[in-house]
Design a protein around this motif. Structure first.
Motif, PDB file in Angstrom:
ATOM      1  N   MET A   1       2.711   3.998   9.748  1.00 35.16           N
ATOM      2  CA  MET A   1       2.508   4.690   8.493  1.00 35.16           C
ATOM      3  C   MET A   1       3.851   4.815   7.795  1.00 35.16           C
ATOM      4  SD  MET A   1       1.033   8.513   7.715  1.00 35.16           S
ATOM      5  CE  MET A   1       2.511   9.459   7.982  1.00 35.16           C
ATOM      6  N   HIS A   2       3.853   4.608   6.494  1.00 35.74           N
ATOM      7  CA  HIS A   2       5.044   4.878   5.701  1.00 35.74           C
ATOM      8  C   HIS A   2       4.616   5.389   4.325  1.00 35.74           C
ATOM      9  CE1 HIS A   2       4.299   0.681   4.439  1.00 35.74           C
ATOM     10  NE2 HIS A   2       4.840   1.044   3.306  1.00 35.74           N
ATOM     11  N   ILE A   3       5.559   6.056   3.690  1.00 39.48           N
ATOM     12  CA  ILE A   3       5.279   6.686   2.410  1.00 39.48           C
ATOM     13  C   ILE A   3       6.291   6.221   1.374  1.00 39.48           C
ATOM     14  CG2 ILE A   3       5.169   8.898   1.186  1.00 39.48           C
ATOM     15  CD1 ILE A   3       4.402  10.099   3.940  1.00 39.48           C
ATOM     16  N   GLU A   4       5.787   5.854   0.218  1.00 39.02           N
ATOM     17  CA  GLU A   4       6.637   5.543  -0.924  1.00 39.02           C
ATOM     18  C   GLU A   4       6.415   6.650  -1.941  1.00 39.02           C
ATOM     19  OE1 GLU A   4       5.716   1.619  -2.349  1.00 39.02           O
ATOM     20  OE2 GLU A   4       5.746   0.815  -0.319  1.00 39.02           O
ATOM     21  N   TYR A   5       7.509   7.261  -2.388  1.00 40.03           N
ATOM     22  CA  TYR A   5       7.403   8.380  -3.324  1.00 40.03           C
ATOM     23  C   TYR A   5       8.199   8.095  -4.577  1.00 40.03           C
ATOM     24  CZ  TYR A   5       7.811  13.089  -5.264  1.00 40.03           C
ATOM     25  OH  TYR A   5       7.778  14.179  -6.093  1.00 40.03           O
ATOM     26  N   VAL A  14       0.693   6.591   0.540  1.00 42.73           N
ATOM     27  CA  VAL A  14       0.737   6.723   1.995  1.00 42.73           C
ATOM     28  C   VAL A  14       0.046   5.488   2.547  1.00 42.73           C
ATOM     29  CG1 VAL A  14       0.090   8.119   3.974  1.00 42.73           C
ATOM     30  CG2 VAL A  14       0.604   9.233   1.782  1.00 42.73           C
ATOM     31  N   CYS A  15       0.830   4.601   3.141  1.00 40.32           N
ATOM     32  CA  CYS A  15       0.309   3.357   3.690  1.00 40.32           C
ATOM     33  C   CYS A  15       0.032   3.583   5.176  1.00 40.32           C
ATOM     34  CB  CYS A  15       1.323   2.242   3.485  1.00 40.32           C
ATOM     35  SG  CYS A  15       0.685   0.621   3.866  1.00 40.32           S
ATOM     36  N   LEU A  16      -1.207   3.382   5.596  1.00 37.59           N
ATOM     37  CA  LEU A  16      -1.610   3.663   6.968  1.00 37.59           C
ATOM     38  C   LEU A  16      -1.519   2.456   7.884  1.00 37.59           C
ATOM     39  CD1 LEU A  16      -4.700   5.863   6.090  1.00 37.59           C
ATOM     40  CD2 LEU A  16      -2.390   6.614   6.668  1.00 37.59           C
ATOM     41  N   VAL A  17      -1.241   1.284   7.334  1.00 34.06           N
ATOM     42  CA  VAL A  17      -1.087   0.057   8.107  1.00 34.06           C
ATOM     43  C   VAL A  17       0.285  -0.528   7.824  1.00 34.06           C
ATOM     44  CG1 VAL A  17      -3.569  -0.418   8.153  1.00 34.06           C
ATOM     45  CG2 VAL A  17      -2.187  -1.325   6.300  1.00 34.06           C
ATOM     46  N   ALA A  18       0.711  -1.477   8.649  1.00 34.75           N
ATOM     47  CA  ALA A  18       2.045  -2.049   8.498  1.00 34.75           C
ATOM     48  C   ALA A  18       2.230  -2.749   7.153  1.00 34.75           C
ATOM     49  CB  ALA A  18       2.326  -3.016   9.641  1.00 34.75           C
ATOM     50  N   HIS A  19       1.189  -3.412   6.686  1.00 31.15           N
ATOM     51  CA  HIS A  19       1.293  -4.166   5.430  1.00 31.15           C
ATOM     52  C   HIS A  19      -0.100  -4.311   4.822  1.00 31.15           C
ATOM     53  CE1 HIS A  19       2.570  -7.156   2.521  1.00 31.15           C
ATOM     54  NE2 HIS A  19       1.589  -7.926   2.921  1.00 31.15           N
ATOM     55  N   ILE A  20      -0.183  -4.165   3.513  1.00 36.53           N
ATOM     56  CA  ILE A  20      -1.438  -4.393   2.803  1.00 36.53           C
ATOM     57  C   ILE A  20      -1.241  -5.645   1.952  1.00 36.53           C
ATOM     58  CG2 ILE A  20      -3.119  -3.507   1.140  1.00 36.53           C
ATOM     59  CD1 ILE A  20      -2.224  -0.671   1.934  1.00 36.53           C
ATOM     60  N   ALA A  21      -1.938  -6.697   2.313  1.00 35.30           N
ATOM     61  CA  ALA A  21      -1.823  -7.955   1.579  1.00 35.30           C
ATOM     62  C   ALA A  21      -2.446  -7.797   0.192  1.00 35.30           C
ATOM     63  CB  ALA A  21      -2.526  -9.068   2.344  1.00 35.30           C
ATOM     64  N   LYS A  46     -12.360  -4.748   3.255  1.00 34.84           N
ATOM     65  CA  LYS A  46     -13.760  -5.187   3.203  1.00 34.84           C
ATOM     66  C   LYS A  46     -14.570  -4.715   4.404  1.00 34.84           C
ATOM     67  CE  LYS A  46     -12.832  -9.702   5.172  1.00 34.84           C
ATOM     68  NZ  LYS A  46     -12.842 -11.140   4.930  1.00 34.84           N
ATOM     69  N   SER A  47     -13.896  -4.322   5.498  1.00 31.92           N
ATOM     70  CA  SER A  47     -14.599  -3.802   6.679  1.00 31.92           C
ATOM     71  C   SER A  47     -14.778  -2.293   6.626  1.00 31.92           C
ATOM     72  CB  SER A  47     -13.835  -4.180   7.943  1.00 31.92           C
ATOM     73  OG  SER A  47     -13.780  -5.578   8.086  1.00 31.92           O
ATOM     74  N   GLY A  48     -14.281  -1.663   5.558  1.00 36.46           N
ATOM     75  CA  GLY A  48     -14.408  -0.220   5.419  1.00 36.46           C
ATOM     76  C   GLY A  48     -13.288   0.573   6.065  1.00 36.46           C
ATOM     77  N   ARG A  49     -12.238  -0.102   6.505  1.00 33.75           N
ATOM     78  CA  ARG A  49     -11.091   0.606   7.102  1.00 33.75           C
ATOM     79  C   ARG A  49     -10.178   1.136   6.006  1.00 33.75           C
ATOM     80  NH1 ARG A  49     -11.115  -3.990  11.263  1.00 33.75           N
ATOM     81  NH2 ARG A  49     -10.452  -5.129   9.420  1.00 33.75           N
TER      82      ARG A  49
END
Length: 74
Positions: A1-5, A14-21, A46-49
């Motif tokens: 998890m990391h946060i960009e403010y 708030v990004c809950l995964v390492a990378h969002i393509a 698309k899987s609802g995560r």
């Protein structure tokens, strides 16, 4: 998890995964935070995560120590 403010606009992501393509967040759900002082957008794949959360009005919705953290460098 990391946060960009973004302090100037009082928005956070708030990004809950390492990378969002690009294009991975295919569904967004808007939610008003209790008290109405912040708006949240939940990003799902698309899987609802749940991938991440955009927070508009971040100072009202998130702890100050979370917003003051130095963002990790890539």
């Amino acid at each position: 998890m990391h946060i960009e403010y973004d302090q100037e606009n009082d928005t956070a992501y708030v990004c809950l995964v390492a990378h969002i393509a690009d294009g991975a967040a295919v569904r967004q759900v808007a939610v008003e935070a209790p008290g109405g002082e912040a708006d949240l957008t939940l990003d799902f794949d698309k899987s609802g995560r749940l991938l991440g959360i955009e927070v508009i009005g971040a100072r009202a919705a998130l702890p100050a120590e979370l917003l003051s953290r130095e963002a990790p460098r890539a």
